[in-house]
Design a protein around this motif. Structure first.
Motif: not given
Length: 285
Positions: A106-130
Motif C-alpha cells: 500500500c501507499h503511505f496514507l498519513d495526513s498533513p497535520f495542518e489539514e487535520i487542524i483545518k478540519s476543526r476536529p472534535r476528538l483527537v488522540a495524540v500518541l506522545a512517546h508511545v
C-alpha cells in the motif's frame, strides 16, 4: 470463483521489494507499507489517498483467492496488480508466523497535520512517546471505534507503518486521518489554536475522570495525550496540557494498560460530546 491471473516466482523482484518493506528505512524511502489479512486488505482496497487507490498490489494464495473472491475482484477493479502466490512466496512477504493468504502493498496514507487542524476536529488522540507498535495500533483502533476525528503520532512515537501497528489497528488505519512525526509542542499548540482542550492522561493526574464528567467539562472538543507504556508522560509534556486526568481505579488493580486507559478516556469524551449540551461539531471562528 476468482483466481489471480499472474503466478509469481519467489525470486521475483516484486517479492524482494515487498520483503524489504519489513524495514523502516525502506518503507520510508518507498513510502509504501504492508497490510496483511482479509480485513486490512479489504479496507486498503476501499481507501483512496493522494495517489488514488491506496492498494498497489496484492499477493494471494489460491485458497485465499477462492475464499475472498470479493476482495480479489475489488482489488482488480481498483487497479491493483494481483499475483498468484505460493505458500513460499507468502512466507517471504508476510510479517506473521501464520499468514492468512493475503498480503497487500500500500501507499503511505498519513495526513498533513495542518489539514487535520483545518478540519476543526472534535476528538483527537495524540500518541506522545508511545514506543510499542501493538499499543499504537490498538489505540488507533480505539480512537476509530470511539468516533475520533484524527490520531496524531508525535516524532517520539513508534512508526505508524510498523507491521505490528498495522495489524493491531485491524483496518482502522484506513478509517481516519493520522498525522505522523509531529513534535508534541506543535501538536498541542495547533490543537489549542483550533479550539481543542488538551487533556493529558496520567495515572497520577490531579484531576479525576469521573469528576470531570460530573462537572460537565468534557462536552467540548478535546484531545487526549497518551504517553509511554512504562513511564507515562514526562513532566514537560504534562505541563502543556489544560488538565492532567487520571482514570479512577475503583477496584484493587494496580493500573490500566495504555490501550485500556485510552479506550476509557476516548469513550468518556465521545459520550459527553453526544450528550444534550455537548459539542457535536465545531464552528470555525
Amino acid at each position: 470463483m476468482s483466481t489471480p491471473a499472474e503466478p509469481i516466482s519467489p525470486r521475483s523482484p516484486r517479492v524482494a521489494a515487498a520483503r524489504r518493506l519489513a524495514r523502516r528505512n525502506f518503507r520510508t524511502k518507498e513510502r509504501r507499507f504492508i497490510a496483511e489479512g482479509p480485513q486490512a486488505v479489504r479496507e486498503a482496497v476501499a481507501h483512496r489517498g493522494e495517489h488514488g487507490p491506496t492498494l498497489i498490489e496484492l499477493f494471494s494464495t489460491a485458497e485465499a483467492a477462492e475464499r475472498y473472491a470479493d476482495i480479489i475482484d475489488a482489488a482488480r477493479a481498483a487497479g491493483a496488480r494481483v499475483h498468484h502466490a505460493s505458500d513460499e512466496v507468502l512466507a517471504e512477504v508476510s510479517q506473521t508466523v501464520t499468514p492468512q493468504g493475503l498480503v497487500g502493498v500500500c501507499h503511505f496514507l498519513d495526513s498533513p497535520f495542518e489539514e487535520i487542524i483545518k478540519s476543526r476536529p472534535r476528538l483527537v488522540a495524540v500518541l506522545a512517546h508511545v514506543r510499542d507498535p501493538g499499543n499504537a495500533g490498538t489505540v488507533l483502533r480505539c480512537a476509530d471505534a470511539a468516533g475520533a476525528d484524527a490520531v496524531i503520532l508525535t516524532d517520539a512515537s513508534v512508526d505508524l507503518y510498523n507491521p505490528k501497528s498495522v495489524r493491531a489497528s485491524v483496518g482502522s488505519l484506513f478509517h481516519l486521518p493520522v498525522a505522523v512525526g509531529v513534535p508534541v509542542e506543535q501538536a498541542v499548540a495547533g490543537l489549542r489554536e483550533a479550539g481543542v482542550r488538551i487533556l493529558a492522561a496520567d495515572g497520577a493526574g490531579r484531576e479525576d475522570l469521573d469528576a470531570e464528567l460530573d462537572a460537565g467539562t468534557m462536552g467540548g472538543p478535546s484531545a487526549w495525550v497518551f504517553g509511554n507504556e512504562a513511564w507515562g508522560l514526562p513532566e514537560e509534556t504534562r505541563a502543556l496540557a489544560d488538565a492532567v486526568v487520571r482514570v479512577p481505579i475503583h477496584g484493587k488493580a494496580e493500573s490500566l494498560n495504555l490501550a485500556t486507559a485510552a479506550a476509557v478516556c476516548l469513550y468518556a469524551s465521545a459520550r459527553a460530546q453526544r450528550a444534550p449540551g455537548g459539542c457535536r461539531s465545531v464552528t470555525p471562528s
